[in-house]
Scaffold this active site. Structure first.
Site, PDB file in Angstrom:
ATOM      1  N   GLU A   1     -56.429  33.621 -22.294  1.00  0.00           N
ATOM      2  CA  GLU A   1     -57.009  32.414 -21.682  1.00  0.00           C
ATOM      3  C   GLU A   1     -56.298  32.148 -20.370  1.00  0.00           C
ATOM      4  O   GLU A   1     -55.411  32.913 -19.969  1.00  0.00           O
ATOM      5  CB  GLU A   1     -56.879  31.222 -22.643  1.00  0.00           C
ATOM      6  CG  GLU A   1     -55.444  30.913 -23.018  1.00  0.00           C
ATOM      7  CD  GLU A   1     -55.300  29.828 -24.080  1.00  0.00           C
ATOM      8  OE1 GLU A   1     -56.175  28.954 -24.174  1.00  0.00           O
ATOM      9  OE2 GLU A   1     -54.291  29.855 -24.804  1.00  0.00           O
TER      10      GLU A   1
ATOM     11  N   ARG B   1     -29.068  15.410 -33.091  1.00  0.00           N
ATOM     12  CA  ARG B   1     -29.785  16.676 -32.888  1.00  0.00           C
ATOM     13  C   ARG B   1     -29.593  17.577 -34.092  1.00  0.00           C
ATOM     14  O   ARG B   1     -28.463  17.810 -34.517  1.00  0.00           O
ATOM     15  CB  ARG B   1     -29.263  17.368 -31.625  1.00  0.00           C
ATOM     16  CG  ARG B   1     -29.963  18.700 -31.328  1.00  0.00           C
ATOM     17  CD  ARG B   1     -29.453  19.292 -30.019  1.00  0.00           C
ATOM     18  NE  ARG B   1     -30.124  20.544 -29.700  1.00  0.00           N
ATOM     19  CZ  ARG B   1     -29.723  21.754 -30.138  1.00  0.00           C
ATOM     20  NH1 ARG B   1     -28.661  21.865 -30.916  1.00  0.00           N
ATOM     21  NH2 ARG B   1     -30.390  22.840 -29.799  1.00  0.00           N
TER      22      ARG B   1
ATOM     23  N   TYR C   1     -49.911  17.013 -27.630  1.00  0.00           N
ATOM     24  CA  TYR C   1     -50.522  16.136 -26.628  1.00  0.00           C
ATOM     25  C   TYR C   1     -52.021  16.360 -26.557  1.00  0.00           C
ATOM     26  O   TYR C   1     -52.553  17.331 -27.116  1.00  0.00           O
ATOM     27  CB  TYR C   1     -49.864  16.355 -25.262  1.00  0.00           C
ATOM     28  CG  TYR C   1     -50.257  17.625 -24.534  1.00  0.00           C
ATOM     29  CD1 TYR C   1     -49.817  18.865 -24.963  1.00  0.00           C
ATOM     30  CD2 TYR C   1     -51.086  17.574 -23.408  1.00  0.00           C
ATOM     31  CE1 TYR C   1     -50.169  20.031 -24.283  1.00  0.00           C
ATOM     32  CE2 TYR C   1     -51.438  18.726 -22.720  1.00  0.00           C
ATOM     33  CZ  TYR C   1     -50.981  19.944 -23.163  1.00  0.00           C
ATOM     34  OH  TYR C   1     -51.353  21.084 -22.493  1.00  0.00           O
TER      35      TYR C   1
ATOM     36  N   LYS D   1     -51.624  22.326 -29.888  1.00  0.00           N
ATOM     37  CA  LYS D   1     -51.467  21.865 -28.494  1.00  0.00           C
ATOM     38  C   LYS D   1     -50.103  21.197 -28.319  1.00  0.00           C
ATOM     39  O   LYS D   1     -49.998  19.968 -28.285  1.00  0.00           O
ATOM     40  CB  LYS D   1     -52.614  20.913 -28.134  1.00  0.00           C
ATOM     41  CG  LYS D   1     -52.780  20.696 -26.640  1.00  0.00           C
ATOM     42  CD  LYS D   1     -54.114  20.048 -26.359  1.00  0.00           C
ATOM     43  CE  LYS D   1     -54.231  19.569 -24.932  1.00  0.00           C
ATOM     44  NZ  LYS D   1     -54.128  20.617 -23.928  1.00  0.00           N
TER      45      LYS D   1
HETATM   46  N1  PMP Z   1     -56.160  26.615 -23.026  1.00  0.00           N
HETATM   47  C1  PMP Z   1     -54.988  26.061 -22.687  1.00  0.00           C
HETATM   48  C2  PMP Z   1     -53.752  26.883 -22.773  1.00  0.00           C
HETATM   49  C3  PMP Z   1     -54.932  24.732 -22.238  1.00  0.00           C
HETATM   50  O1  PMP Z   1     -53.757  24.175 -21.899  1.00  0.00           O
HETATM   51  C4  PMP Z   1     -56.139  23.990 -22.125  1.00  0.00           C
HETATM   52  C5  PMP Z   1     -56.130  22.584 -21.600  1.00  0.00           C
HETATM   53  N2  PMP Z   1     -55.509  21.718 -22.442  1.00  0.00           N
HETATM   54  C6  PMP Z   1     -57.344  24.611 -22.503  1.00  0.00           C
HETATM   55  C7  PMP Z   1     -57.311  25.914 -22.952  1.00  0.00           C
HETATM   56  C8  PMP Z   1     -58.657  23.874 -22.436  1.00  0.00           C
HETATM   57  O2  PMP Z   1     -58.755  22.932 -23.469  1.00  0.00           O
HETATM   58  P1  PMP Z   1     -59.647  21.632 -23.310  1.00  0.00           P
HETATM   59  O3  PMP Z   1     -61.024  22.095 -22.988  1.00  0.00           O
HETATM   60  O4  PMP Z   1     -59.576  20.989 -24.642  1.00  0.00           O
HETATM   61  O5  PMP Z   1     -59.043  20.823 -22.206  1.00  0.00           O
END
Ligand code: PMP
Length: 286
Positions: free
Chosen positions: A182, A101, A33, A150
């Site tokens: 993060e 599945r 996404y 992502k």
């Molecule tokens: N780390 C994670 C785990 C996230 O879900 C996001 C947001 N999508 C970010 C960092 C920040 O990414 P972005 O600046 O591309 O939104």
């Protein structure tokens, strides 16, 4: 108001957009996404989100549903028909519906599912947290090893948000091997003097689109950037801390695990970076 959403070539009322129970996104979290912010009716850093989407798809050998130009047209149409001034566009691609599945990836000709919808967030860039800052707790990072992709497997980040809620704070920072990776949905930074410190890119973190832009602007503004690991203790002793994401932009962090960061109030560096980021992104919005 019923939103108009996009599903596999059609613009539909949200109540009529249906995805199969055999969709790999539903059964396997086999999907990726992107979330692009909208400010003043325009898309923020669309090219960055497209580039990361391409990378996520490639890493998972997933077919692309359409071209970047087509994606841009869909984003713009949804922003327009839903009358979004400030908010975001959510985009998801899954490996589609193979009709049953199975763990193995389905044949390449299985059509990916493409879904987009908008979320209205009036005053998105004027969130009170930009001034008050966020309080966070640390939680162990038990996510999978490919956080650079992502994917829609967001269960642990959701659990961490609930842990933060239960602790009466705003968010959580993940810690692995004693080092901050993060935030649940954002990248994490500390500031010491004129130096911005953030974990280097690897498979351990999402390669934030906002991170890339903010570090570029910081360097252009003659701030020093150091990409390295840091601990919660170092963050608590730092002058400032902040997070970045496409929808929070740059937002200060004022408390970590109950300890104030710096003066315990929103810092100057984070405020300046937020200002530069929003200014530059407004200029480049499409
Ligand atoms: N780390 C994670 C785990 C996230 O879900 C996001 C947001 N999508 C970010 C960092 C920040 O990414 P972005 O600046 O591309 O939104």
């Amino acid at each position: 108001m019923t939103r108009t959403v996009y599903l596999n070539g059609d613009y539909l009322p949200e109540t009529e957009a249906k995805v199969s129970i055999f969709d790999r996104g539903f059964l396997m979290a086999d999907g990726v996404y992107e979330v692009t912010s909208v400010l003043g009716g325009k898309l923020i850093d669309f090219a960055g989100h497209c580039a990361r989407l391409r990378r996520s798809l490639a890493e998972l050998d997933m077919a692309s549903p359409c071209t970047d130009a087509e994606l841009l047209a869909i984003h713009r149409e949804l922003v327009s028909v839903n009358d979004v001034t400030d908010g975001m566009v959510y985009l998801q691609v899954t490996r589609g519906n193979p009709g049953d599945r199975d763990f193995a990836y389905p044949p390449a000709e299985t059509k990916p599912t493409l879904v987009l919808f908008t979320q209205n967030k009036p005053g998105l860039a004027d969130s009170p947290s930009a001034k008050t800052g966020l309080k966070v707790i640390s939680v162990p990072d038990v996510r999978w090893g490919r956080r650079d992709i992502k994917t829609v497997q967001l269960l642990y980040p959701s659990m961490a948000k609930m842990m933060a809620k239960a602790a009466h704070v705003d968010d959580a920072w993940f810690v692995e091997d004693g080092m901050v990776t993060e935030g649940t949905s954002n990248n994490a930074y500390i500031v010491k003097g004129n130096k911005i410190i953030t974990r280097a890119l690897s498979n351990d973190i999402l390669h934030g689109i906002t991170r890339a832009a903010v570090l570029r602007f910081a360097r252009e503004a003659q701030m020093e950037v150091e990409e390295r690991n840091f601990t919660i203790e170092e963050a608590q002793r730092a002058d400032e801390a902040f997070i970045t994401s496409a929808s929070a932009f740059v937002t200060p962090v004022v408390e970590i695990d109950g300890a104030p960061v710096g003066a315990g109030t929103a810092g100057k560096v984070a405020a300046r970076l937020r200002e530069i980021y929003l200014e530059e992104m407004h200029k480049a919005a499409i």
